[in-house]
Scaffold this active site. Structure first.
Site, mmCIF file in Angstrom:
data_model
loop_
_atom_site.group_PDB
_atom_site.id
_atom_site.type_symbol
_atom_site.label_atom_id
_atom_site.label_comp_id
_atom_site.label_asym_id
_atom_site.label_seq_id
_atom_site.Cartn_x
_atom_site.Cartn_y
_atom_site.Cartn_z
ATOM 1 N N TYR A 84 0.819 -1.213 0.000
ATOM 2 C CA TYR A 84 0.000 0.000 0.000
ATOM 3 C C TYR A 84 0.853 1.264 0.000
ATOM 4 O O TYR A 84 0.317 2.366 0.054
ATOM 5 C CB TYR A 84 -0.887 0.046 1.257
ATOM 6 N N LYS A 106 2.946 -14.133 6.069
ATOM 7 C CA LYS A 106 3.087 -15.135 5.008
ATOM 8 C C LYS A 106 4.590 -15.325 4.773
ATOM 9 O O LYS A 106 5.108 -15.261 3.659
ATOM 10 C CB LYS A 106 2.362 -14.588 3.765
ATOM 11 N N ASP A 136 -2.895 -17.488 5.492
ATOM 12 C CA ASP A 136 -4.012 -18.240 4.901
ATOM 13 C C ASP A 136 -4.679 -19.158 5.911
ATOM 14 O O ASP A 136 -5.902 -19.241 5.986
ATOM 15 C CB ASP A 136 -3.571 -19.011 3.652
ATOM 16 N N ASP A 161 -6.081 -5.922 6.029
ATOM 17 C CA ASP A 161 -7.225 -5.380 5.292
ATOM 18 C C ASP A 161 -8.238 -6.491 5.036
ATOM 19 O O ASP A 161 -9.433 -6.362 5.328
ATOM 20 C CB ASP A 161 -6.715 -4.792 3.969
#
Ligand code: NAP
Length: 417
Positions: free
Chosen positions: A160, A227, A281, A305
Site C-alpha cells: 500500500y 506469510k 491463509d 485489510d
C-alpha cells in the site's frame, strides 16, 4: 492556536500527553467530523447515544465538549472547495482524540482517498479493529460468541506504500532493467511492478502497540499474522521483528508459544501474555473454526485489510464494525463502512459502526462505563429484534426502525439501566 473556521467550545480541556500517557479531565474537548453521505444520519444519532450514556454513567460529573472539525464535502463547503483543510489536521493534533464519519473519495484524477491521506499525514500507523459478538446479532457462525479479537493492522507500509510502476512506462522499464541486469531477476516482459517495503521500525511500533494493548486490557495472547514461508524478507521479517520487540521490550510479561510447550508443558504461566504466529491463509480458516484461540492479532497492511473485513462478517458485518487509526497518542476513531450514498439523508442505516467506534474512544480516554452501558443497551434492543433495515432483512419477526428510532430505543434502554 487560532482557527479560521473551527469553533473550539468555550468550556472544556484539551486532552494532553504527559510522560507518555494521556491526561483526560472530566470535561474533555473531543473532535468530531460528521462525515459525508450517511454521516448526516449516523453522527447526530450517535452523539445523542454517547451523551446519554455519559450522563447516565457519571450523572453530570463528566461531560464531553464536542468540537466540530471538517473533512470531505462539508469541508469543501466551509473552506472554498478544500476537502482536506490543513486546519482540520492541526486541530486533530491539537485535540489528540477525534471521531469521524465516513468520507467520500471524489472520483477523478488527482484525488487521493481522504482516509489514506489522513492516515499518512498524521502518521496514524495502526488501524485497530475490535471484532466481537453481541447477543442477538445475526451471524453465519455456529458459535459466534467465541469471537473476541482485536486486530492491529499496520497502516503505512507493504504493497500500500504507493511504490507501483505501470507496465510500459519509462519508470517501469528502468526498474525492470535494473532488476534483470543487476539483480538477476526473471519475469514476464510487460509485468506491472510494485514494491513491498516492510521495515523493522514500522513492524516494531505496530507490534509494540498491540502488546501494550494486550497488557492494558488483560488479553491473553498476541498472534503475529504473516506469510513469511513465501515472502521471507518482508513478511518473514515482520514475524522476526515482532518476536524481537516482545522479547526485548516486554520480556518480563510475554512468553512465546514454543516456550509454553518446551518449558511449561503447554500450561501458560500465570500473568504471561503468549506471543505466537500463524501463516495468513491458515489464519482465515482458524478464525472460522477455532476463534476462541485468538485474542490480539498483529498484521501487516494487506493481510490486515482482508482479515478485518472477513472477521467483521462473522459477527454482524460492516454495519456494526468499529475501528480507529492511531499514532503513538493521536487517535482518530471512525465508522469502518463508507458513505453509502444511496441511503444518505434517509434516516435508514445502522449507526452502530460509528457508535461502537465511539465506545473504543471512551475506553481509550478511560471512561469504560460509557461503553458498558451502550453495549448492554445494544444487546437489549437488538435482543428484542428492534433493528435497522440491514439486520431486519436477516432477522425473522423483527421490528424495523430508522436510524433515529434505533438511537431512541438505545437511549431509553440506557436511561432505564
Ligand atoms: P459503503 O459506503 O460502505 O456501502 C456499501 C454497502 O454497505 C451499502 O450499500 C450497504 O449495503 C452497506 N452499508 C454501509 N454502511 C452501512 C450502515 N451504516 N448500515 C447498514 N448498511 C451499511 O461502500 P461503497 O458504496 O463502496 O463506498 C461509497 C463511498 O464511501 C465511496 O466514496 C468510498 O470511497 C467511500 N468509503 C469511505 C470509507 C471511510 O470513510 N472509512 C470506507 C469505505 C468507502 P446494502 O446496500 O446491501 O444495504
Amino acid at each position: 492556536m487560532g482557527y479560521k473556521h473551527v469553533q473550539m467550545p468555550e468550556k472544556g480541556d484539551k486532552v494532553r500527553i504527559e510522560n507518555g500517557r494521556l491526561v483526560v479531565t472530566d470535561q474533555p474537548i473531543l473532535g468530531f467530523i460528521e462525515g459525508d453521505g450517511i454521516g448526516v444520519d449516523i453522527t447526530p444519532a450517535c452523539m445523542r447515544v454517547w451523551n446519554a450514556a455519559i450522563e447516565k454513567a457519571y450523572g453530570g460529573k463528566r461531560c464531553v465538549h464536542w468540537a466540530e472539525l471538517y473533512l470531505g464535502e462539508k469541508a469543501a463547503g466551509v473552506y472554498d472547495g478544500d476537502y482536506f483543510p490543513e486546519e482540520t489536521l492541526d486541530a486533530i493534533k491539537d485535540l489528540t482524540v477525534a471521531i469521524k464519519g465516513p468520507l467520500t473519495t471524489p472520483v477523478g484524477e488527482g484525488f487521493r482517498s481522504l482516509n489514506v491521506s489522513l492516515r499518512q499525514t498524521l502518521d496514524l500507523y495502526a488501524c485497530v479493529r475490535p471484532v466481537k459478538y453481541y447477543n442477538g446479532v445475526p451471524s453465519p457462525l455456529k458459535k459466534p460468541e467465541e469471537v473476541d479479537a482485536v486486530i492491529f493492522r499496520e497502516n503505512t507500509e507493504d504493497v500500500y506504500a504507493g511504490l507501483e510502476y505501470a507496465s510500459g512506462t519509462p519508470e517501469n522499464q528502468k526498474l525492470a532493467k535494473f532488476l534483470r541486469q543487476e539483480m538477476g531477476a526473471d519475469f514476464f516482459e510487460d509485468a506491472g511492478l510494485g514494491i513491498k517495503p516492510i521495515s523493522s521500525i514500522g513492524s516494531k511500533r505496530l507490534v509494540r502497540k498491540a502488546i501494550q494493548y494486550a497488557i492494558d486490557n488483560n488479553r491473553s495472547s498476541v498472534t503475529l499474522v504473516h506469510k513469511g514461508n513465501i515472502m521471507k524478507f518482508t513478511e518473514g521479517a515482520f514475524r522476526k521483528w515482532g518476536y524481537e520487540v516482545a522479547k526485548e521490550e516486554f520480556g518480563e510479561i510475554t512468553i512465546t508459544e514454543d516456550e509454553v510447550w518446551s518449558e511449561h508443558n503447554g500450561q501458560v504461566p500465570e500473568g504471561k501474555i503468549v506471543i505466537k504466529d500463524r501463516i495468513a491463509d491458515i489464519m482465515f480458516q482458524l478464525m472460522l473454526l477455532r476463534p476462541a484461540e485468538f485474542d490480539v492479532l498483529a498484521t501487516m497492511n494487506l493481510n490486515g485489510d482482508y482479515l478485518s473485513d472477513a472477521l467483521a462478517a462473522e459477527v454482524g458485518g460492516m454495519g456494526i464494525a468499529a475501528g480507529a487509526n492511531m499514532a503513538d497518542h493521536v487517535a482518530v476513531f471512525e465508522a469502518t463502512h463508507g458513505t453509502a450514498p444511496k441511503y444518505a439523508g434517509k434516516d435508514m442505516v445502522n449507526p452502530s459502526s460509528l457508535m461502537f467506534s465511539g465506545c473504543m474512544m471512551f475506553d481509550y480516554i478511560g471512561w469504560p462505563e460509557v461503553t458498558q452501558l451502550i453495549e448492554a443497551a445494544f444487546e437489549k434492543v437488538v435482543g428484542q429484534k428492534v433493528v435497522t433495515y440491514d439486520f431486519a432483512r436477516l432477522l425473522d419477526g423483527s421490528t424495523k426502525v430508522p436510524t433515529s428510532g434505533f438511537a431512541d430505543a438505545l437511549i431509553e434502554a440506557i436511561e432505564r439501566a
